[in-house]
Motif scaffolding. Structure first.
Motif, mmCIF file in Angstrom:
data_model
loop_
_atom_site.group_PDB
_atom_site.id
_atom_site.type_symbol
_atom_site.label_atom_id
_atom_site.label_comp_id
_atom_site.label_asym_id
_atom_site.label_seq_id
_atom_site.Cartn_x
_atom_site.Cartn_y
_atom_site.Cartn_z
ATOM 1 N N PRO A 152 0.817 -1.217 0.000
ATOM 2 C CA PRO A 152 0.000 0.000 0.000
ATOM 3 C C PRO A 152 0.852 1.269 0.000
ATOM 4 O O PRO A 152 0.553 2.216 -0.747
ATOM 5 C CB PRO A 152 -0.783 -0.098 1.294
ATOM 6 N N ALA A 153 1.900 1.267 0.815
ATOM 7 C CA ALA A 153 2.665 2.496 0.991
ATOM 8 C C ALA A 153 3.343 2.948 -0.299
ATOM 9 O O ALA A 153 3.613 4.123 -0.488
ATOM 10 C CB ALA A 153 3.720 2.285 2.074
ATOM 11 N N LEU B 131 -1.005 6.416 -2.865
ATOM 12 C CA LEU B 131 -2.411 6.743 -2.659
ATOM 13 C C LEU B 131 -2.641 7.083 -1.190
ATOM 14 O O LEU B 131 -1.919 6.618 -0.323
ATOM 15 C CB LEU B 131 -3.289 5.547 -3.034
ATOM 16 N N ALA B 132 -3.661 7.890 -0.932
ATOM 17 C CA ALA B 132 -4.018 8.185 0.458
ATOM 18 C C ALA B 132 -5.452 7.753 0.681
ATOM 19 O O ALA B 132 -6.273 7.817 -0.231
ATOM 20 C CB ALA B 132 -3.864 9.671 0.742
ATOM 21 N N MET B 133 -5.734 7.304 1.882
ATOM 22 C CA MET B 133 -7.071 6.773 2.128
ATOM 23 C C MET B 133 -7.693 7.429 3.354
ATOM 24 O O MET B 133 -7.017 7.685 4.350
ATOM 25 C CB MET B 133 -6.962 5.257 2.346
ATOM 26 N N LEU C 63 -7.982 7.492 13.102
ATOM 27 C CA LEU C 63 -6.942 8.393 13.601
ATOM 28 C C LEU C 63 -6.162 7.667 14.679
ATOM 29 O O LEU C 63 -6.683 6.771 15.335
ATOM 30 C CB LEU C 63 -7.582 9.653 14.188
ATOM 31 N N TYR C 64 -4.907 8.065 14.873
ATOM 32 C CA TYR C 64 -4.103 7.448 15.919
ATOM 33 C C TYR C 64 -4.446 8.112 17.246
ATOM 34 O O TYR C 64 -4.133 9.286 17.444
ATOM 35 C CB TYR C 64 -2.614 7.596 15.591
ATOM 36 N N HIS D 242 -3.403 8.046 20.186
ATOM 37 C CA HIS D 242 -2.382 8.450 21.141
ATOM 38 C C HIS D 242 -1.532 9.610 20.621
ATOM 39 O O HIS D 242 -0.623 10.059 21.288
ATOM 40 C CB HIS D 242 -1.483 7.262 21.463
ATOM 41 N N MET D 243 -1.857 10.098 19.410
ATOM 42 C CA MET D 243 -1.072 11.208 18.865
ATOM 43 C C MET D 243 -1.954 12.443 18.763
ATOM 44 O O MET D 243 -3.153 12.356 18.542
ATOM 45 C CB MET D 243 -0.578 10.873 17.454
ATOM 46 N N PHE E 257 2.214 12.115 10.459
ATOM 47 C CA PHE E 257 2.675 10.721 10.436
ATOM 48 C C PHE E 257 3.128 10.224 9.062
ATOM 49 O O PHE E 257 4.232 9.699 8.940
ATOM 50 C CB PHE E 257 1.606 9.813 11.040
ATOM 51 N N PRO E 258 2.317 10.389 8.014
ATOM 52 C CA PRO E 258 2.766 9.885 6.712
ATOM 53 C C PRO E 258 4.041 10.566 6.233
ATOM 54 O O PRO E 258 4.887 9.945 5.584
ATOM 55 C CB PRO E 258 1.596 10.178 5.770
ATOM 56 N N LYS F 153 6.376 11.785 8.208
ATOM 57 C CA LYS F 153 7.450 11.246 9.045
ATOM 58 C C LYS F 153 7.898 9.886 8.498
ATOM 59 O O LYS F 153 9.087 9.597 8.409
ATOM 60 C CB LYS F 153 6.927 11.098 10.471
ATOM 61 N N MET F 154 6.930 9.076 8.096
ATOM 62 C CA MET F 154 7.255 7.757 7.554
ATOM 63 C C MET F 154 8.050 7.890 6.263
ATOM 64 O O MET F 154 8.891 7.075 5.943
ATOM 65 C CB MET F 154 5.976 6.959 7.283
ATOM 66 N N ARG G 61 -4.634 14.374 6.988
ATOM 67 C CA ARG G 61 -3.569 13.383 6.949
ATOM 68 C C ARG G 61 -3.379 12.849 5.527
ATOM 69 O O ARG G 61 -2.277 12.499 5.131
ATOM 70 C CB ARG G 61 -3.943 12.247 7.906
ATOM 71 N N ARG H 92 0.204 14.324 2.003
ATOM 72 C CA ARG H 92 1.084 13.454 1.243
ATOM 73 C C ARG H 92 1.117 13.821 -0.224
ATOM 74 O O ARG H 92 1.926 13.299 -0.984
ATOM 75 C CB ARG H 92 0.606 12.007 1.354
#
Lengths: 277, 334, 290
Positions: free
Chosen positions: B72-73, B77-79, B86-87, B89-90, B98-99, B101-102, B146, B150
């Motif tokens: 996927p990464a 594409l973004a979904m 959503l995360y 804890h963030m 996040f994306p 950062k990845m 989010r 990207r």
């Protein structure tokens, strides 16, 4: 909507439940009191004990001297932590896989793991004892860490599984879409979200390992004996020993009692394998 | 760029084929909506494009390169998920970052994009909150944010509005449409709500049981549904499908007439019936009429001020040039 | 639903747990079954000849076996009775509005965290000792003869001690189940004219049925293996009055070093536990689908 309850009824409830709760709790309270008394006072009638004025901590010292509390305490800590950490290392990946990549046989695997927990320890006592004797694991911490880890592994896997399953799969998929590798997914997303669940699993497992009193009694003599065995050595009375027994008991149960109170809720889930939440 | 082509794509779970071989072209910049009843395979199709599921056979091309085996990464594409995903804890800021950062993006560039996305989505004041402290609409916007940062080749939306209440849904619908106009990026949007499909899409793909029933612009589908299923699915209230004698008069098995294409009169008309229930919406009145052979009840959209009561006799006249005809297999006859 | 790559990663991650548990279960289990057919005593080294069902015959016909079976039944049954009924009452009580509920609940739950050896020794000495124990003091102050618990009612004494340890477990689980009962259901029943007793009988108890079953099954599994409490209080005596199956096997294998006999007993214990386990597993399995 909850209805308002008259204070009179609340008072009655409090009194009844409080009294019964106090009775259940009394033995623990009592050894706490006795542990600070002299041996002479400790065997008196309850009211005399309460009103006796001598408070002392000498029993605690005596216990350490008589049966080396710290050695046993250290063993208990090593066994509880060791078996828990080892168990987590094996269980986290397994629970992750079963919760997020369920396959046709996942349910069967889980049920089978659980079934190993139903095996009565006494049924395998002889072979384990003989194996341990032959490979020199009797009375060693290593041996007990392994046994306790295996004992509790099904519970750890199961608890983690129920916690992981509550993490929505979409969040992990989102991470995958966002470009996270499997490793990053576990580090940045899964683990932080699962920490409360992992923490309660750890807590319950430490409690279970700390209080385990079959293998720890049968596979140890002195070197690896934890607190369960330390207390068992007080089973044959020698003269006046109530205060010392109390002190020893308090020292054996205090750490875990405190942990236990924090983990009441998780306890239900862990011990019923998720059948009651 | 965001051109997606599905060629003979098929998906089975074990012995069950969810999507039989299927071809579909999505052009760059297009807003494509997959619509169909629940279980029709539309979400699975989206997840195949995303790479969250493996195709059983066939190829998926993104911008002309084969992406079938890519994780996927790597598809660019973004979904946006139904549950927002959503995360928890963030903070909002970290969620959006996040994306990037990845992808190991430069810190300053990250900041710039977060600020831009937050401004566009009205999230500037909420950047340091956790998702748990946000309302449903705000969470939805964070999920979109989010996805935006990207700068993906295409956006994938999986029923993004179904967890919002009705009023909010209308607002978000327009926001997403505006976003599409502004970014001019390909968007693939899955919904079971034909109103969302009609209002947002450049191109609608109607699915049933994994099979594409029709592809076309909203008005093409409205004017010329290819079969009875599409006829019944697109349009609200639903098209009346009439069988029997009245259909035979038009030389076919079934005729269809939309509620808004029937004239109601209390004096004269082609068909006669009795009013069952009349729903007065103010702007319109939906009248459910009994007694027309081959269709019970028959729904008619009349003027808001029409006063008909339960039990009244009414006369109906369909507009002849707007009658749809279907053959024995339910296919349209031109 | 997932991709091939994640599926193979998953298999890899499950395997350590599966291999370990498989080893932990299968190897000793096979050995136990194997030993149970051998004449095998650690005090008489040398050949361990195959003797067929002899160990089983000896184990089962030994009078202490039937005594141990009865003791096991009384122990398990008695504790279950006390803890289940007591647990329902406590749970019902703790679910009522009151002050200091948290504190009271903590007091009720505490015994569960006390290690078995401590619990048993404290009861034996501080409470049940006829001379210096609290019960003895109370009897004396009332002018009655103190009861010598471990010589006149040894098994009942152990039942009481174990019940004290397990009452918190039952209470905690049943309380959790009570709290998941939809209050609107009770209000609806009240509107329908149900008295408190009717509400308890027709709504609360059926709602608890599942939790009660779980409590009974899980406790049974653990209670069949009661060991430490007996070891530190009575050593199975007087005579075999408090010897349960677990303790009997322990005596044969680790005190008399009769591996064959102990193994035969072990096989019997496994079969017994499995009968309970089957029911428990079914319940848990059903829950997994839900």
């Amino acid at each position: 909507m909850a209805r308002a309850v008259p204070n009179s009824r609340k008072a009655i409830n409090t009194a009844v439940a409080g009294t019964l709760g106090f009775i259940i709790f009394f033995p623990i309270l009592w050894i706490l009191i006795l542990s600070f008394k002299t041996e002479g006072d400790a065997i008196k009638a309850p009211l005399q004990v309460l009103f006796s004025t001598g408070w002392t901590t000498e029993s605690f010292g005596a216990v350490q001297e008589r049966s080396d509390y710290f050695k046993h305490f250290t063993n208990s800590v090593v066994l509880a932590l060791g078996s828990t950490i080892l168990g987590l290392l094996v269980a986290v990946p397994a629970a992750w896989a079963m919760a997020f990549v369920p396959a046709k046989h996942t349910k069967n695997v889980l049920m089978w793991m659980l079934s190993t927990k139903m095996l009565p320890p006494v049924g395998v006592l002889v072979p384990i004892y003989l194996i341990f004797r032959d490979v020199g694991l009797l009375d060693t911490r290593t041996g007990l860490v392994i046994v306790l880890m295996l004992m509790n592994l099904p519970i750890i896997v199961w608890m983690l599984y129920t916690y992981f399953r509550e993490i929505p799969g979409e969040i992990l998929e989102a991470a995958r879409m966002d470009g996270a590798s499997l490793r990053e997914e576990v580090i940045y997303v899964l683990t932080p979200m699962a920490i409360p669940g992992i923490a309660s699993t750890v807590l319950l497992n430490i409690i279970l390992a700390w209080n385990e009193a079959f293998w720890t009694l049968n596979l140890t003599a002195s070197n690896a004996a934890p607190l369960t065995a330390f207390i068992a050595s007080y089973s044959s009375p020698e003269g006046l020993f109530y205060a010392k027994l109390s002190a020893a008991s308090v020292m054996a149960i205090a750490p875990i009692l405190i942990m236990g109170w924090f983990s009441q809720k998780q306890l239900v889930r862990g011990l019923t394998f998720g059948a009651v939440k | 760029m965001g051109r997606i082509a599905l060629k003979q794509v098929q998906k089975s779970f074990g012995d069950v084929t969810v999507i039989p071989p299927l071809d579909l072209e999505i052009d760059d910049g297009e807003f494509v909506v997959f619509v169909g009843p629940s279980g029709c395979g539309k979400s699975t199709l989206l997840r195949l494009i995303a790479g969250l599921e493996d195709t059983t056979s066939g190829t998926i091309e993104i911008d002309g390169t084969d992406a079938t085996g890519l994780p996927p990464a790597k598809r660019g594409l973004a979904m946006v998920f139904q549950s927002y995903a959503l995360y928890p804890h963030m903070s909002v800021r970290k969620n959006i970052a996040f994306p990037m950062k990845m992808a190991g993006m430069d810190q300053a560039e990250q900041e710039r994009r977060i600020a831009a996305a937050a401004k566009a989505l009205n999230l500037t004041d909420y950047l340091d909150r956790r998702p748990g402290q946000l309302s449903g609409g705000q969470r939805q916007r964070v999920a979109i944010g989010r996805a935006i940062v990207r700068e993906p080749a295409a956006f994938l939306f999986d029923e993004p509005l179904s967890n919002l209440d009705a009023a909010l849904r209308v607002g978000m619908r327009m926001e997403i449409s505006e976003l599409h106009k502004k970014l001019d990026t390909t968007m693939v949007y899955v919904t079971h709500d034909q109103v969302e499909a009609m209002t947002m899409a450049d191109k609608i793909v109607v699915l049933q049981a994994g099979v594409i029933e029709q592809v076309g612009s909203p008005l093409e589908l409205y004017r010329a549904p290819r079969n009875k299923f599409v006829a019944g699915f697109i349009g609200s209230p639903k098209m009346n499908l009439i069988e029997g004698e009245l259909a035979n008069e038009h030389g076919c098995r079934t005729i269809g007439i939309r509620p808004e294409h029937v004239e109601v009169s209390t004096t004269e008309g082609q068909w006669q019936g009795t009013v069952g229930i009349a729903e007065h919406l103010g702007s319109d009145t939906f009248i459910h009429i009994h007694g027309v052979p081959g269709c019970d009840p028959l729904t008619v959209r009349a003027d808001g001020e029409v006063s008909v009561r339960h039990g009244d006799t009414v006369f109906l006249t369909p507009r002849q040039n707007l009658i749809h005809r279907f053959d024995d297999n339910g296919m349209r006859i031109e | 639903m997932a991709t091939k790559a994640s599926r193979s990663a998953a298999r890899l991650m499950i395997s350590p747990a599966v291999v370990l548990l498989l080893g932990w279960m299968l190897i000793p289990l096979c050995m136990t079954v194997y030993f149970s057919f051998l004449r095998f005593n650690l005090l008489n080294p040398g050949d361990n000849p195959f003797v067929g069902w002899e160990n089983y015959r000896w184990f089962v016909t030994d009078p202490s076996f039937s005594a141990a079976m009865i003791n096991t039944l009384v122990l398990v049954g008695g504790v279950l009775l006390i803890t289940t009924i007591g647990g329902i009452m406590f749970a019902l009580l703790l679910d009522q509005p009151m002050w200091g509920q948290g504190l009271i609940r903590i007091m009720v739950i505490a015994p569960f965290f006390v290690m078995p050896t401590v619990g048993a020794l404290v009861w034996k000495n501080m409470f049940m000792n006829p001379v210096n124990g609290i019960f003895g003091h109370i009897a004396q102050s009332l002018g009655a003869a103190p009861i010598d618990f471990f010589s006149s009612i040894p098994l009942l004494s152990i039942v009481l001690i174990v019940s004290w340890q397990w009452l918190p477990f039952a209470t905690l689980i049943l309380l959790t189940a009570f709290q998941s009962l939809d209050q609107e259901q009770l209000e609806a029943a009240e509107m329908d004219g149900a008295s408190w007793f009717n509400r308890f009988w027709y709504i609360m108890l059926p709602h608890l049925a599942r939790a009660i079953t779980v409590v009974i099954l899980i406790q049974t599994i653990f209670l069949l293996s009661i060991f430490a409490e007996i070891l530190v209080t009575t050593n199975g005596g007087p005579g075999v009055a408090t010897t349960n199956l677990t303790y009997l096997i322990y005596v044969s294998s680790l005190l008399q070093y009769d591996v064959g006999m102990g193994s035969a007993g072990g096989v019997i214990a496994i079969i017994l536990a499995n009968i309970v386990a089957i029911f428990l597993m079914r319940m848990i399995g059903k829950n997994l689908d839900a």
